[in-house]
Every structure is written in structure tokens, then in C-alpha cells.
Design a protein around this motif. Structure first.
Motif, PDB file in Angstrom:
ATOM      1  N   HIS A   1       0.870  -1.179   0.000  1.00  0.00           N
ATOM      2  CA  HIS A   1       0.000   0.000   0.000  1.00  0.00           C
ATOM      3  C   HIS A   1       0.907   1.229   0.000  1.00  0.00           C
ATOM      4  O   HIS A   1       1.407   1.647   1.046  1.00  0.00           O
TER       5      HIS A   1
ATOM      6  N   ALA B   1       0.463   4.494  -0.682  1.00  0.00           N
ATOM      7  CA  ALA B   1      -0.052   5.806  -0.265  1.00  0.00           C
ATOM      8  C   ALA B   1       0.292   6.908  -1.248  1.00  0.00           C
ATOM      9  O   ALA B   1      -0.052   8.071  -1.021  1.00  0.00           O
TER      10      ALA B   1
ATOM     11  N   GLY C   1      -1.011   3.975  -5.419  1.00  0.00           N
ATOM     12  CA  GLY C   1      -1.968   2.880  -5.366  1.00  0.00           C
ATOM     13  C   GLY C   1      -1.468   1.663  -4.608  1.00  0.00           C
ATOM     14  O   GLY C   1      -0.469   1.708  -3.886  1.00  0.00           O
ATOM     15  N   VAL C   2      -2.174   0.562  -4.795  1.00  0.00           N
ATOM     16  CA  VAL C   2      -1.854  -0.697  -4.131  1.00  0.00           C
ATOM     17  C   VAL C   2      -1.250  -1.648  -5.157  1.00  0.00           C
ATOM     18  O   VAL C   2      -1.810  -1.851  -6.230  1.00  0.00           O
TER      19      VAL C   2
ATOM     20  N   TYR D   1       2.566  -1.454   4.716  1.00  0.00           N
ATOM     21  CA  TYR D   1       2.059  -0.070   4.752  1.00  0.00           C
ATOM     22  C   TYR D   1       3.192   0.876   5.162  1.00  0.00           C
ATOM     23  O   TYR D   1       4.146   0.468   5.828  1.00  0.00           O
TER      24      TYR D   1
ATOM     25  N   GLU E   1      -7.684   4.276   0.331  1.00  0.00           N
ATOM     26  CA  GLU E   1      -6.415   4.945   0.003  1.00  0.00           C
ATOM     27  C   GLU E   1      -6.388   6.359   0.566  1.00  0.00           C
ATOM     28  O   GLU E   1      -5.357   6.807   1.080  1.00  0.00           O
TER      29      GLU E   1
ATOM     30  N   LYS F   1      -3.740   7.739   3.384  1.00  0.00           N
ATOM     31  CA  LYS F   1      -2.942   8.944   3.147  1.00  0.00           C
ATOM     32  C   LYS F   1      -3.121   9.962   4.267  1.00  0.00           C
ATOM     33  O   LYS F   1      -2.181  10.687   4.609  1.00  0.00           O
TER      34      LYS F   1
END
Length: 439
Positions: free
Chosen positions: A57, A59, A62-63, A99, A368, A372
Motif C-alpha cells: 500500500h 499511499a 496505489g496498491v 504499509y 487509500e 494517506k
């Protein structure tokens, strides 16, 4: 107003030096037994690590599913599929999520240990106009609370002085360090002003007028302080300054545009008055609290103001508002295109930051956007350009989780890295749990 010590000055070269007050801070750190944990800070990263087959992820981009991540010397070196790094240690992250480390804004972590114990609560100082005070001088990197917070994926925190007016300056710190100097993350200077609050007006005419008069007097004190500071700035700029005043001397970066003013304000009236002050002096403004900020999008966007919203898990401010109002405001700020991040105004309770971010997903933000708001957007508000995202060149502040970090029921955090260092996730709560299992 004084909770036991003071934060006057700084113990760093080139800054205002503390006096007896700072000695009291140091003394209390060593005399209150609950203030020092026994968990060793992690050692610096000595070899590269390659995380394989993870859901990343970023931030910022995207993923990325089934992807690899390479970190070395505390930095993110590469992201992609089927990466090769012969010298790197391999971490099989199949089925895992990676993350960015979370950034907790508007906290008193390391300033408060036990709220009801005066010697261990150094969140505020006597007096109302204290721009020269620095929260960093009172920060305790050995606080027992810190390990209980970072186990939820929080790697950094903004430590903020509290007060009734101009309370001082905040700092961004790492939550794994030996000393204050190790903990510091360089940011722009950040001054904190708690805007006066007009409480619920009395039904009695005389009492109501007294409340309004008191409010106007409090606002006048704020205005007078900035007027005095600006005059000092002009005298300093022209070379006419003859007397050193550490309050106004500390504010020179603010008037030069080199610092930010964080104004703690929630109601529309407070925010409008704070914006007028910032516009008059051309300050870089950040509203902290920001309950009504979404209503003032044109005003705030005109002066490029930002918002740290801190009431995600709170009840509505007004009795006639829907029960979910506090939950919806991040989505309303997003719709109004006001730059914002989520904060959690607390010490130990700041561990609930990921829960607060998850709550916003149920009320209008995407996952998302919510991520963020506690990572990249938080870093941007503080003026940090290499934190809060998983991208090449950014600091390797990472969370390895078995599930969605915004859902506390499935999070299952396994690893936390700060600057590429593998942080020990043990803490006092887990130690007590293991202790009483053996009873």
C-alpha cells in the motif's frame, strides 16, 4: 495551569537554553519509576532486506499486489515484481500487507506519563504567551506509553505543547530512539496557538454579555501579542532592535515565512478569526481541530491553509447535528479540496489513530484516502518530503501486517521498521499479560 515542570528554552546548540525549569524535567524523568521502559531501541540497518510477494500500500501510487520491496541503509531502494538482490536478506511476505508507518499528529506522547501525577505531566506551562517554549525539551523517549502506541503501527508522532493561548513549538519525533537527539525529525518550526473559545452562552442577558466581553478580551490579548511580535520583527529587520526578548526572538521565523502557525480552533467563528490573523501577517496556517473547517472552503483555500482534523471518533459538537457528523467531516473536507490529515489529540489514546482512519472509510473516504490522511498527508502538513509513503528514496518506515491496518479486528501487525530498523514490538501491556498467564 502549571502541571509540574516547564519547557523553557532548548538544550540544543544555537537555541534558547533552559534553566532550572528544564532541570526539573530531567529530574522527574529519573525519579518517577513508571517513566522508563526496558525495551532496547533497534540497531541501525546493516544489510539490505528484500520483501517478496507482498501487497504494498504505497499511499502515493496505489496498491501493488504480489510485489517486492527492497530497503537498504534505512531507505526504500526499489519496488516491483521479481526483484533480485543477491546480498539482501529475504523476507517472505506472501499473504502480508506492507504499509507506510503511521504519523500521529497533535499528541502529547512522551510529555505525559500518568495524567493525574503532576511530576509526570509536562504538557503545558504557566502563562499564556510562550512562543519560545519547545515541547522537545520535555520529551521522554523512554516513556512506557511509546511502545504501547507503536505496536499499532505508529512510527512517528508530533509532540505538541498545550495551553490557553500561544503555547510554544511542537516537534516531530521517531518513536524508537535512545535520546531526544536521536528522535528528532527535522521539520519547519511549528508554533501552536489555542484560539479563545466562546462557551455556550448563558440565557441571562447580563451573564451573556460578560461572556462575550471576556472572549473579546482574550482575542485582544492574542492580537496584541502578534502585534508586539511583528514590531520586534520589523525592528530586528531594520537593525534597530536594542533589547533581546526571547518570546519575540523565537517568532522571527514565523514572520519571515519560514515557519507554520498551528491554530487550535473548531468553530466557524474561531476559524474565521484565525484565518484573518494569518492573512494579515501572511502566515502559513494549519487549523487543528477543524470541526467547521469544511464550511469555510473558499476562505481556507484562498490562503492555502491546511487542516488537522482531530474529532473522528467524537460525538457531534452540537445537539442538533446528526450522530455521525464527526465521522463524515473528513469526507466533507476532501470534497471541499481542503488539504487535511487526521490527528488524535492524546497521549496513550493516540494508539487509536488507525481506527479513526478506518472510521472515515465507512463515511465517505476511500481506503487509500484514509491511509494517506495518517501517512503521506500528515508528513506533507509538517513539511517532510521523504516520509509517509512507500516510494523509492523515501525512509523505510514500514508496517508488515497480516490484514487491513485500518480494521483493528484483522490488523495483526507482525513487524514495524523505522528507518529500516526492526523495532521490538514488546511493551508493558504484553509483559503484564504474559506475567499473569503464569499466575
Amino acid at each position: 495551569m502549571n502541571n509540574g515542570h516547564t519547557k523553557t528554552g532548548s538544550h540544543f546548540p544555537g537555541k534558547v537554553r533552559g534553566t532550572l525549569a528544564f532541570a526539573l524535567v530531567v529530574l522527574s524523568t529519573f525519579t518517577v519509576p513508571t517513566q522508563a521502559h526496558d525495551i532496547l531501541p533497534a540497531s541501525a540497518q546493516t544489510s539490505a532486506i528484500l520483501f517478496k510477494n507482498a501487497t504494498i500500500h504505497t499511499a502515493v501510487d496505489g496498491v501493488k499486489a504480489d510485489s517486492d520491496l527492497l530497503i537498504e541503509n534505512g531507505k526504500i531502494m526499489a519496488i516491483g515484481k521479481a526483484l533480485a538482490a543477491p546480498e539482501a536478506a529475504i523476507y517472505d511476505a506472501s499473504g502480508r500487507h506492507i504499509y507506510p508507518g503511521l504519523i500521529a499528529l497533535d499528541t502529547s506522547l512522551g510529555l505525559v506519563e500518568v495524567e493525574m501525577m503532576r511530576p509526570s505531566n509536562d504538557s503545558r506551562e504557566v502563562g499564556e504567551i510562550n512562543p519560545q517554549l519547545e515541547a522537545l525539551t520535555a520529551f521522554n523517549p523512554d516513556s512506557e506509553i511509546i511502545p504501547t502506541v507503536r505496536v499499532n503501527g505508529i512510527t512517528h508522532a508530533q509532540i505538541v505543547p498545550q495551553g490557553d493561548s500561544l503555547a510554544g513549538q511542537s516537534a516531530l519525533v521517531s518513536l524508537d530512539s535512545w535520546t531526544v537527539e536521536d528522535a528528532i525529525v527535522q521539520t519547519k518550526a511549528a508554533f501552536h496557538l489555542y484560539w479563545p473559545r466562546l462557551k455556550s452562552l448563558s440565557s441571562e442577558t447580563k451573564k451573556r454579555e460578560e461572556q462575550r466581553k471576556e472572549y473579546r478580551q482574550q482575542v485582544a490579548k492574542v492580537t496584541e501579542a502578534f502585534t508586539d511580535g511583528y514590531r520586534y520583527y520589523l525592528a530586528h529587520k531594520s537593525g534597530a532592535k536594542t533589547k533581546l526578548d526571547m518570546r519575540w526572538q523565537s517568532m522571527l521565523p514565523l514572520f519571515r515565512g519560514e515557519a507554520q502557525l498551528f491554530v487550535h480552533a473548531s468553530t466557524q467563528k474561531q476559524i474565521e478569526e484565525a484565518a484573518a490573523l494569518a492573512k494579515h501577517y501572511q502566515f502559513k496556517l494549519v487549523i487543528v481541530g477543524g470541526y467547521d473547517a469544511w464550511r469555510l472552503a473558499d476562505l481556507l483555500n484562498e490562503i492555502d491553509a491546511k487542516v488537522i482534523y482531530t474529532r473522528t471518533l467524537s460525538l457531534p459538537m452540537r445537539k442538533d447535528e446528526p450522530i455521525e457528523m464527526s465521522f463524515k467531516i473528513p469526507a466533507l473536507l476532501n470534497q471541499a479540496q481542503i488539504p487535511f490529515a487526521l490527528g488524535f489529540s492524546s497521549d496513550w489514546n493516540s494508539r487509536n489513530l488507525p481506527l479513526a482512519a478506518g472510521q472515515t472509510v465507512a463515511y465517505g473516504l476511500s481506503k487509500e484516502e484514509a491511509l494517506k490522511s495518517v501517512t503521506l498527508d500528515a508528513a506533507k502538513i509538517l513539511g517532510v518530503e521523504d516520509m509517509g509513503a512507500i516510494a523509492v528514496g523515501y525512509k523505510a518506515n514500514l508496517i508488515i501486517s497480516g490484514g487491513d491496518i485500518l480494521d483493528p479486528m484483522v490488523t495483526k501487525i507482525e513487524k514495524v521498521y523505522i528507518d529500516g530498523r526492526d523495532v521490538d514490538l514488546n511493551n508493558r501491556q504484553q509483559q503484564l499479560y504474559q506475567k499473569y498467564l503464569k499466575r
